[in-house]
Motif scaffolding. Structure first.
Motif, PDB file in Angstrom:
ATOM      1  N   LYS A   1      -2.128   7.279 -12.157  1.00 35.79           N
ATOM      2  CA  LYS A   1      -2.028   8.717 -11.243  1.00 35.79           C
ATOM      3  C   LYS A   1      -0.892   8.514 -10.538  1.00 35.79           C
ATOM      4  CE  LYS A   1      -6.927   9.240 -10.790  1.00 35.79           C
ATOM      5  NZ  LYS A   1      -8.274   9.149  -9.895  1.00 35.79           N
ATOM      6  N   THR A   2      -0.255   7.407 -10.483  1.00 32.75           N
ATOM      7  CA  THR A   2       0.983   7.299  -9.297  1.00 32.75           C
ATOM      8  C   THR A   2       1.748   6.228 -10.223  1.00 32.75           C
ATOM      9  OG1 THR A   2       0.285   5.221  -8.135  1.00 32.75           O
ATOM     10  CG2 THR A   2       0.029   7.690  -7.533  1.00 32.75           C
ATOM     11  N   THR A   3       3.333   6.333  -9.939  1.00 35.17           N
ATOM     12  CA  THR A   3       4.335   5.324 -10.254  1.00 35.17           C
ATOM     13  C   THR A   3       4.144   4.056  -9.419  1.00 35.17           C
ATOM     14  OG1 THR A   3       5.944   6.078  -9.017  1.00 35.17           O
ATOM     15  CG2 THR A   3       5.724   7.079 -10.862  1.00 35.17           C
ATOM     16  N   TYR A   4       4.714   2.931  -9.984  1.00 36.18           N
ATOM     17  CA  TYR A   4       4.699   1.539  -9.254  1.00 36.18           C
ATOM     18  C   TYR A   4       5.303   1.916  -7.701  1.00 36.18           C
ATOM     19  CZ  TYR A   4       5.371  -3.320  -8.161  1.00 36.18           C
ATOM     20  OH  TYR A   4       5.156  -4.572  -7.526  1.00 36.18           O
ATOM     21  N   ASP A   5       6.488   2.480  -7.862  1.00 36.40           N
ATOM     22  CA  ASP A   5       7.319   2.839  -6.501  1.00 36.40           C
ATOM     23  C   ASP A   5       6.328   3.607  -5.443  1.00 36.40           C
ATOM     24  OD1 ASP A   5       9.317   1.184  -7.400  1.00 36.40           O
ATOM     25  OD2 ASP A   5      10.601   2.883  -7.996  1.00 36.40           O
ATOM     26  N   GLU A   6       5.616   4.595  -6.096  1.00 33.41           N
ATOM     27  CA  GLU A   6       5.042   5.491  -5.047  1.00 33.41           C
ATOM     28  C   GLU A   6       3.790   4.478  -4.599  1.00 33.41           C
ATOM     29  OE1 GLU A   6       5.263   9.931  -7.157  1.00 33.41           O
ATOM     30  OE2 GLU A   6       3.732   8.550  -7.973  1.00 33.41           O
ATOM     31  N   MET A   7       3.023   3.893  -5.713  1.00 31.35           N
ATOM     32  CA  MET A   7       1.984   2.962  -4.865  1.00 31.35           C
ATOM     33  C   MET A   7       2.372   2.165  -3.841  1.00 31.35           C
ATOM     34  SD  MET A   7       1.202  -0.596  -5.430  1.00 31.35           S
ATOM     35  CE  MET A   7       1.701  -1.067  -7.107  1.00 31.35           C
ATOM     36  N   PHE A   8       3.822   1.435  -4.177  1.00 35.18           N
ATOM     37  CA  PHE A   8       4.041   0.423  -3.110  1.00 35.18           C
ATOM     38  C   PHE A   8       4.326   0.989  -1.832  1.00 35.18           C
ATOM     39  CE2 PHE A   8       7.164  -2.054  -0.709  1.00 35.18           C
ATOM     40  CZ  PHE A   8       6.878  -3.122  -1.085  1.00 35.18           C
ATOM     41  N   THR A   9       5.190   2.331  -1.904  1.00 31.82           N
ATOM     42  CA  THR A   9       5.586   2.934  -0.561  1.00 31.82           C
ATOM     43  C   THR A   9       3.987   3.546   0.143  1.00 31.82           C
ATOM     44  OG1 THR A   9       7.559   3.555  -1.510  1.00 31.82           O
ATOM     45  CG2 THR A   9       6.606   5.087   0.454  1.00 31.82           C
ATOM     46  N   ARG A  10       3.374   3.980  -0.675  1.00 33.50           N
ATOM     47  CA  ARG A  10       2.146   4.526   0.092  1.00 33.50           C
ATOM     48  C   ARG A  10       0.929   3.321   0.541  1.00 33.50           C
ATOM     49  NH1 ARG A  10      -0.851   8.014  -3.975  1.00 33.50           N
ATOM     50  NH2 ARG A  10      -2.339   8.676  -2.355  1.00 33.50           N
ATOM     51  N   LEU A  11       1.017   2.328   0.031  1.00 33.11           N
ATOM     52  CA  LEU A  11       0.255   1.019   0.206  1.00 33.11           C
ATOM     53  C   LEU A  11       0.907   0.547   1.275  1.00 33.11           C
ATOM     54  CD1 LEU A  11      -2.008  -0.777   0.039  1.00 33.11           C
ATOM     55  CD2 LEU A  11      -0.775  -2.042  -1.934  1.00 33.11           C
ATOM     56  N   GLU A  12       2.267   0.189   1.392  1.00 32.61           N
ATOM     57  CA  GLU A  12       2.762  -0.095   2.676  1.00 32.61           C
ATOM     58  C   GLU A  12       2.594   0.425   3.884  1.00 32.61           C
ATOM     59  OE1 GLU A  12       7.182  -1.905   3.699  1.00 32.61           O
ATOM     60  OE2 GLU A  12       7.040   0.155   2.383  1.00 32.61           O
ATOM     61  N   ILE A  13       2.644   2.085   3.731  1.00 34.56           N
ATOM     62  CA  ILE A  13       2.218   2.760   5.091  1.00 34.56           C
ATOM     63  C   ILE A  13       0.818   2.701   5.312  1.00 34.56           C
ATOM     64  CG2 ILE A  13       2.259   5.305   5.723  1.00 34.56           C
ATOM     65  CD1 ILE A  13       4.557   5.617   3.699  1.00 34.56           C
ATOM     66  N   ALA A  14       0.015   2.668   4.315  1.00 33.15           N
ATOM     67  CA  ALA A  14      -1.314   2.623   4.594  1.00 33.15           C
ATOM     68  C   ALA A  14      -1.721   1.588   5.268  1.00 33.15           C
ATOM     69  CB  ALA A  14      -2.376   2.694   3.499  1.00 33.15           C
ATOM     70  N   ILE A  15      -1.231   0.376   4.909  1.00 31.39           N
ATOM     71  CA  ILE A  15      -1.577  -1.031   5.594  1.00 31.39           C
ATOM     72  C   ILE A  15      -0.880  -1.093   7.004  1.00 31.39           C
ATOM     73  CG2 ILE A  15      -0.972  -3.580   5.381  1.00 31.39           C
ATOM     74  CD1 ILE A  15      -0.992  -3.312   2.431  1.00 31.39           C
ATOM     75  N   HIS A  16       0.214  -0.707   7.361  1.00 32.44           N
ATOM     76  CA  HIS A  16       0.689  -0.439   8.630  1.00 32.44           C
ATOM     77  C   HIS A  16      -0.131   0.335   9.580  1.00 32.44           C
ATOM     78  CE1 HIS A  16       4.437  -2.439   7.638  1.00 32.44           C
ATOM     79  NE2 HIS A  16       4.932  -1.682   6.878  1.00 32.44           N
ATOM     80  N   GLN A  17      -0.805   1.528   8.979  1.00 31.46           N
ATOM     81  CA  GLN A  17      -1.672   2.218   9.659  1.00 31.46           C
ATOM     82  C   GLN A  17      -2.818   1.715  10.108  1.00 31.46           C
ATOM     83  OE1 GLN A  17      -1.656   5.574   6.929  1.00 31.46           O
ATOM     84  NE2 GLN A  17       0.033   6.768   8.058  1.00 31.46           N
ATOM     85  N   PHE A  18      -3.366   0.925   9.148  1.00 31.77           N
ATOM     86  CA  PHE A  18      -4.386   0.030   9.228  1.00 31.77           C
ATOM     87  C   PHE A  18      -4.506  -0.892  10.349  1.00 31.77           C
ATOM     88  CE2 PHE A  18      -7.040  -3.737   7.963  1.00 31.77           C
ATOM     89  CZ  PHE A  18      -8.141  -3.226   7.994  1.00 31.77           C
ATOM     90  N   ALA A  19      -3.366  -1.338  10.440  1.00 35.41           N
ATOM     91  CA  ALA A  19      -3.192  -2.527  11.579  1.00 35.41           C
ATOM     92  C   ALA A  19      -3.265  -1.995  12.865  1.00 35.41           C
ATOM     93  CB  ALA A  19      -1.914  -3.318  11.192  1.00 35.41           C
ATOM     94  N   LYS A  20      -2.737  -0.951  12.913  1.00 35.21           N
ATOM     95  CA  LYS A  20      -2.439   0.073  14.114  1.00 35.21           C
ATOM     96  C   LYS A  20      -3.883   0.447  14.265  1.00 35.21           C
ATOM     97  CE  LYS A  20      -0.280   3.862  16.530  1.00 35.21           C
ATOM     98  NZ  LYS A  20       0.516   5.168  16.020  1.00 35.21           N
ATOM     99  N   ARG A  21      -4.760   1.099  13.469  1.00 34.91           N
ATOM    100  CA  ARG A  21      -6.181   1.312  13.837  1.00 34.91           C
ATOM    101  C   ARG A  21      -6.997   0.160  14.289  1.00 34.91           C
ATOM    102  NH1 ARG A  21      -5.300   4.545   9.308  1.00 34.91           N
ATOM    103  NH2 ARG A  21      -6.792   3.341   8.063  1.00 34.91           N
TER     104      ARG A  21
END
Length: 311
Positions: free
Chosen positions: A252-272
């Motif tokens: 459903k996504t490319t490797y680079d898309e996966m990395f970028t979206r996951l990195e952002i999601a983890i940062h947001q998760f830590a903030k929450r």
């Protein structure tokens, strides 16, 4: 009991292990995903952190509530509360000190406050009504339900996919229509230590750790789980690493898309996570914050100093 909490990448587990080694304690995990077997890299179990090497032979600190259920199952707060209390009583009966350690704020607060919970059955009709709604739409429905029930459960930290949001709506709807359940577990008195890491240091560590976990074989771990026959939607339900890596593995996504979206999601998760812990303070919990970047010996010494002051 001593509780050690903090956002992802703050170094909670090594600190809890070092403290447990020092005082002869045992660790009870407060992580909603480390309960699953064979989900190791993506959940950041880092079991080596529980082994302390000093001048003598390496010693593994006892830990509980890790690797207790099979992937594909939907472990929940009701089950965790009972499993925690069983482990807590067992540790206390043997004269050891329980150390609750993790970053799932809802799990921590539920056991410290003794939330009154019940097992909530699936509601097929409700699920059918909610099918096709976006995460934003589901989040708004959930907020409206929580306003009616006065619930503090199901913070955005733990509702990061449509499946999880639907389950949260299912639980809140059930609680709105049914009386308080009979099962009651007592609140647990605990000294709470918060591990505070500077935002920039946290971001740098999250990115470095994500790269390391991908190099360690996180993609292969997800492929292996899919090969076992675990449905992709079940892995996506677990959120974060399993959500984004599964989407990549299934094309459903490319490797680079996966990395970028996951990195952002983890940062947001830590903030929450930090938002939840600050909310705990507003709800009456006293959290003693210590700097994650201090040397381990200093952090353990500071906790022991706080423990002595409380006695």
């Amino acid at each position: 009991m001593i509780t050690i909490l903090g956002p992802t990448a703050s170094g909670k587990t090594p600190l809890a292990a070092a403290l447990a080694y020092e005082i002869g304690g045992e660790i009870i995990s407060a992580d909603s995903r480390q309960v699953y077997r064979r989900m190791d890299i993506g959940t950041g179990k880092d079991l080596a952190d529980y082994t302390i090497t000093n001048n003598r032979e390496p010693i593994t600190v006892p830990y509980h509530l890790i690797d207790i259920v099979e992937p594909g199952t939907k472990y929940n707060l009701f089950q965790y509360q009972q499993d925690f209390y069983d482990a807590y009583q067992d540790i206390m009966a043997r004269g050891k000190t329980p150390i609750l350690c993790g970053g799932t704020g809802l799990y921590i607060e539920a056991v410290l406050k003794g939330y009154k919970l019940s097992p909530v059955p699936q509601n097929p009709d409700l699920r059918q009504q909610l099918e096709g709604k976006t995460l934003d739409e589901l989040t708004q429905l959930l907020a409206a339900l929580k306003a009616k029930t006065g619930s503090v459960m199901h913070n955005k930290t733990d509702v990061d996919s449509c499946q999880r949001a639907i389950r949260a709506i299912e639980i809140e709807s059930y609680n709105l229509e049914h009386p308080v359940p009979l099962r009651e577990l007592p609140p647990v008195d605990s000294l709470i230590i918060g591990v505070n890491i500077d935002r920039e240091a946290r971001r740098e560590k999250i990115t470095r750790r994500l790269k390391a976990r991908l190099e360690e074989g996180m993609v292969d771990e997800v492929r292996g789980l899919l090969d076992e026959g675990i449905p992709a939607e079940d892995l996506i339900y677990y959120g974060l690493e399993y959500k984004f890596v599964t989407e990549y593995v299934t094309g459903k996504t490319t490797y680079d898309e996966m990395f970028t979206r996951l990195e952002i999601a983890i940062h947001q998760f830590a903030k929450r996570q930090m938002t939840w812990f600050r909310g705990m303070e507003r709800r009456g919990f006293t959290i003693h914050w210590i700097d994650a970047l201090r040397p381990m010996e200093d952090k353990v010494g500071k906790i022991l100093e706080i423990v002595n002051q409380q006695q």
